[in-house]
Design a protein around this motif. Structure first.
Motif, short mmCIF file in Angstrom:
data_model
loop_
_atom_site.label_atom_id
_atom_site.label_comp_id
_atom_site.label_asym_id
_atom_site.label_seq_id
_atom_site.Cartn_x
_atom_site.Cartn_y
_atom_site.Cartn_z
N LEU A 41 -14.40 -1.76 -0.75
CA LEU A 41 -13.06 -1.19 -0.97
C LEU A 41 -12.64 -0.55 0.34
O LEU A 41 -13.46 0.11 0.99
CB LEU A 41 -13.10 -0.10 -2.05
CG LEU A 41 -13.02 -0.50 -3.52
CD1 LEU A 41 -13.10 0.75 -4.40
CD2 LEU A 41 -11.73 -1.26 -3.83
N CYS A 42 -11.40 -0.74 0.73
CA CYS A 42 -10.93 -0.09 1.95
C CYS A 42 -10.94 1.42 1.71
O CYS A 42 -11.04 1.89 0.58
CB CYS A 42 -9.55 -0.58 2.35
SG CYS A 42 -8.23 0.00 1.28
N ARG A 43 -10.85 2.17 2.80
CA ARG A 43 -10.94 3.62 2.72
C ARG A 43 -9.97 4.17 1.68
O ARG A 43 -10.33 4.98 0.83
CB ARG A 43 -10.61 4.19 4.10
CG ARG A 43 -11.21 5.50 4.37
CD ARG A 43 -10.86 5.95 5.79
NE ARG A 43 -10.84 7.40 5.82
CZ ARG A 43 -11.91 8.16 5.76
NH1 ARG A 43 -13.10 7.61 5.69
NH2 ARG A 43 -11.82 9.48 5.78
N TYR A 44 -8.71 3.67 1.74
CA TYR A 44 -7.69 4.18 0.83
C TYR A 44 -8.03 3.87 -0.62
O TYR A 44 -8.04 4.76 -1.48
CB TYR A 44 -6.32 3.60 1.19
CG TYR A 44 -5.27 3.94 0.16
CD1 TYR A 44 -4.74 5.23 0.10
CD2 TYR A 44 -4.83 3.01 -0.77
CE1 TYR A 44 -3.80 5.57 -0.85
CE2 TYR A 44 -3.90 3.33 -1.73
CZ TYR A 44 -3.38 4.62 -1.77
OH TYR A 44 -2.47 4.96 -2.72
N HIS A 45 -8.34 2.60 -0.91
CA HIS A 45 -8.58 2.23 -2.31
C HIS A 45 -9.88 2.82 -2.85
O HIS A 45 -10.02 3.00 -4.05
CB HIS A 45 -8.53 0.70 -2.47
CG HIS A 45 -7.12 0.18 -2.40
ND1 HIS A 45 -6.70 -0.74 -1.48
CD2 HIS A 45 -6.04 0.50 -3.15
CE1 HIS A 45 -5.40 -0.98 -1.67
NE2 HIS A 45 -4.98 -0.23 -2.67
N ASN A 46 -10.83 3.12 -1.95
CA ASN A 46 -12.04 3.81 -2.39
C ASN A 46 -11.69 5.24 -2.83
O ASN A 46 -12.20 5.73 -3.83
CB ASN A 46 -13.06 3.84 -1.25
CG ASN A 46 -14.48 4.03 -1.77
OD1 ASN A 46 -14.71 4.09 -2.97
ND2 ASN A 46 -15.42 4.13 -0.85
N ILE B 91 -12.75 -9.46 1.13
CA ILE B 91 -11.74 -8.46 1.47
C ILE B 91 -11.81 -7.35 0.42
O ILE B 91 -12.53 -7.48 -0.57
CB ILE B 91 -10.30 -9.05 1.49
CG1 ILE B 91 -10.00 -9.79 0.20
CG2 ILE B 91 -10.10 -9.95 2.68
CD1 ILE B 91 -8.56 -10.27 0.10
N CYS B 92 -11.06 -6.28 0.64
CA CYS B 92 -10.99 -5.16 -0.31
C CYS B 92 -10.79 -5.69 -1.74
O CYS B 92 -10.05 -6.64 -1.95
CB CYS B 92 -9.85 -4.23 0.09
SG CYS B 92 -9.52 -2.90 -1.07
N THR B 93 -11.45 -5.08 -2.72
CA THR B 93 -11.38 -5.58 -4.10
C THR B 93 -10.04 -5.29 -4.77
O THR B 93 -9.68 -5.92 -5.75
CB THR B 93 -12.53 -4.95 -4.92
OG1 THR B 93 -13.76 -5.16 -4.22
CG2 THR B 93 -12.65 -5.58 -6.29
N SER B 94 -9.27 -4.35 -4.22
CA SER B 94 -8.00 -3.97 -4.85
C SER B 94 -6.96 -5.08 -4.69
O SER B 94 -6.81 -5.63 -3.60
CB SER B 94 -7.50 -2.67 -4.21
OG SER B 94 -6.40 -2.19 -4.92
N PRO B 95 -6.23 -5.45 -5.78
CA PRO B 95 -5.30 -6.58 -5.72
C PRO B 95 -4.28 -6.43 -4.59
O PRO B 95 -3.76 -5.34 -4.38
CB PRO B 95 -4.58 -6.52 -7.07
CG PRO B 95 -5.49 -5.76 -7.96
CD PRO B 95 -6.25 -4.82 -7.09
N ASP B 96 -4.05 -7.52 -3.85
CA ASP B 96 -3.05 -7.60 -2.79
C ASP B 96 -3.37 -6.79 -1.55
O ASP B 96 -2.54 -6.65 -0.67
CB ASP B 96 -1.64 -7.20 -3.30
CG ASP B 96 -1.22 -8.05 -4.49
OD1 ASP B 96 -1.58 -9.23 -4.52
OD2 ASP B 96 -0.56 -7.51 -5.40
N CYS B 97 -4.57 -6.22 -1.47
CA CYS B 97 -4.94 -5.49 -0.25
C CYS B 97 -5.57 -6.49 0.72
O CYS B 97 -6.44 -7.26 0.35
CB CYS B 97 -5.93 -4.36 -0.54
SG CYS B 97 -6.39 -3.44 0.93
N ARG B 98 -5.11 -6.51 1.98
CA ARG B 98 -5.56 -7.55 2.91
C ARG B 98 -6.74 -7.08 3.77
O ARG B 98 -7.28 -7.82 4.58
CB ARG B 98 -4.43 -7.95 3.86
CG ARG B 98 -4.00 -6.82 4.77
CD ARG B 98 -3.23 -7.31 5.99
NE ARG B 98 -3.17 -6.22 6.94
CZ ARG B 98 -4.08 -6.03 7.88
NH1 ARG B 98 -5.09 -6.86 8.02
NH2 ARG B 98 -3.99 -5.00 8.68
ZN ZN Z 1 -7.69 -1.86 -0.10
#
Ligand code: ZN
Length: 368
Positions: free
Chosen positions: A305-310, A270-277
């Motif tokens: 990384l999801c689009r936002y966290h990227n 899943i996305c590497t950012s904590p708590d991102c599903r």
């Molecule tokens: Zn994310």
């Protein structure tokens, strides 16, 4: 600290408690992003830079005198956020601070006073993380569309059975019928040691859980009955080294090839950012050291990384704002602006974690 002092801090003492608030320190201490952002909003309003310090002081004094609770302070700032004009905002803040009584009374007044507060809900759909193999879906849509949907779902409802579960059953039948939503073809990557895989093939894999890169999981037995019967669904294996992670490749082209993307997703499903599903299949493959800075397109430099966290990742080490992703011991991990590493543990089946119980947040940063 006992319960009384907590209550004091969250109610009458809220405004004083927030005086030295520091969002990064709060995040480092394990506070959720949502709560930290809410507290920051209040802190900025009452202690941040302002063009009208006297109004700010007045608001602080009022909040203190009225003993306005933390929840109310947060709610007031959220309501005031869309108002661009400073003077209007300062005035409304003082009015809202004077509301005596319950949280509900504040909500009612805010709704009355604030322009556009009674606007229709935004049309959107949200999907929750998994819980016990299930997810919650909520959407707001035009009432006409929803009425049509409801009409269709109510056909053939059995009045003797509970309605809600029948509605869901009919809804799922509807979206799957006649060229509708296809069943996803799971592509479980072989993240388990070989002996475990042999157990699955032998039909002893009921308790072996595989992580899929769409963010869900499946047992070995389910995988066998549902997917290996179809020769089109080939199994993909990724080789993991206990400390180096997925097998390496070299900088050949800017965009990761399918095999590299698969390895990055197997390491971090899943996305590497904590708590991102967000499942890795819906993520972008991020270059940990940016391509423009000479970062290579190889597995040790790639993380989903999801689009936002990227977008919000700090790509340049000297511009520290929102945190960034590092590779530690073969797995990617998010590192806060103050250097505190936090792994995303919403999905427990990343390759390095399930094979070697590896937690990248526990690996010290490499001295550079
Ligand atoms: Zn994310």
């Amino acid at each position: 600290m006992n319960f009384n002092s907590v209550m004091q801090a969250l109610s009458g003492g809220a405004i004083d408690m927030l005086e030295g608030f520091d969002r990064e320190a709060a995040l480092d201490a394990g506070m959720s992003q949502a709560t930290a952002n809410n507290w920051k909003l209040v802190h900025e309003a009452y202690y941040g830079p302002t063009t009208s310090p006297s109004k700010q002081r007045q608001a602080r004094e009022k909040a203190r005198a009225e003993g306005v609770s933390l929840d109310k302070l947060v709610h007031i700032e959220k309501k005031l956020k869309p108002i661009k004009n400073n003077r209007t905002r300062n005035k409304l803040r003082l009015t809202l601070l004077s509301v005596r009584g319950t949280y509900k009374a504040l909500l009612a007044l805010a709704r009355k006073l604030l322009p556009g507060a009674d606007k229709p809900p935004e049309k959107k759909m949200t999907i929750s993380p998994s819980r016990h193999g299930r997810r919650r879906v909520v959407f707001w849509a035009d009432e006409r569309d929803v009425a049509d949907l409801e009409h269709a779902l109510l056909q053939k409802v059995d009045p003797d059975l509970p309605l809600a579960s029948q509605l869901l059953e009919h809804f799922l039948a509807l979206i799957r019928s006649g060229g509708g939503v296809p069943h996803a073809v799971p592509r479980p990557q072989l993240l388990i040691p070989l002996p475990e895989w042999v157990r699955i093939i032998r039909g002893e894999g009921d308790d072996v859980v595989l992580g899929l890169t769409d963010g869900t999981t499946i047992t070995g037995a389910d995988f066998l009955t549902t997917h290996t019967a179809n020769p089109d669904n080939e199994l993909e294996a990724v080789v993991f080294h206990p400390t180096e992670g997925a097998v390496n490749q070299y900088r050949l082209e800017r965009f990761a090839n399918a095999k590299q993307r698969d390895m990055a997703r197997a390491t971090q499903p899943i996305c590497t950012s904590p708590d991102c599903r967000r499942g890795a299949d819906q993520c972008e493959i991020h270059h940990i050291k940016a391509w423009k800075n000479g970062g290579e397109t190889n597995v040790n430099n790639l993380a989903p990384l999801c689009r936002y966290h990227n977008r919000v990742n700090d790509d340049d080490a000297h511009l520290v704002r929102r945190g960034h992703v590092e590779m530690r011991g073969g797995a990617p991990v998010w590192v806060s602006p103050r250097g505190f590493a936090r792994a995303n543990k919403l999905h427990p089946f990343g390759g390095m974690r399930s094979l070697f119980n590896h937690d990248p947040a526990k690996v010290p940063a490499r001295a550079s």
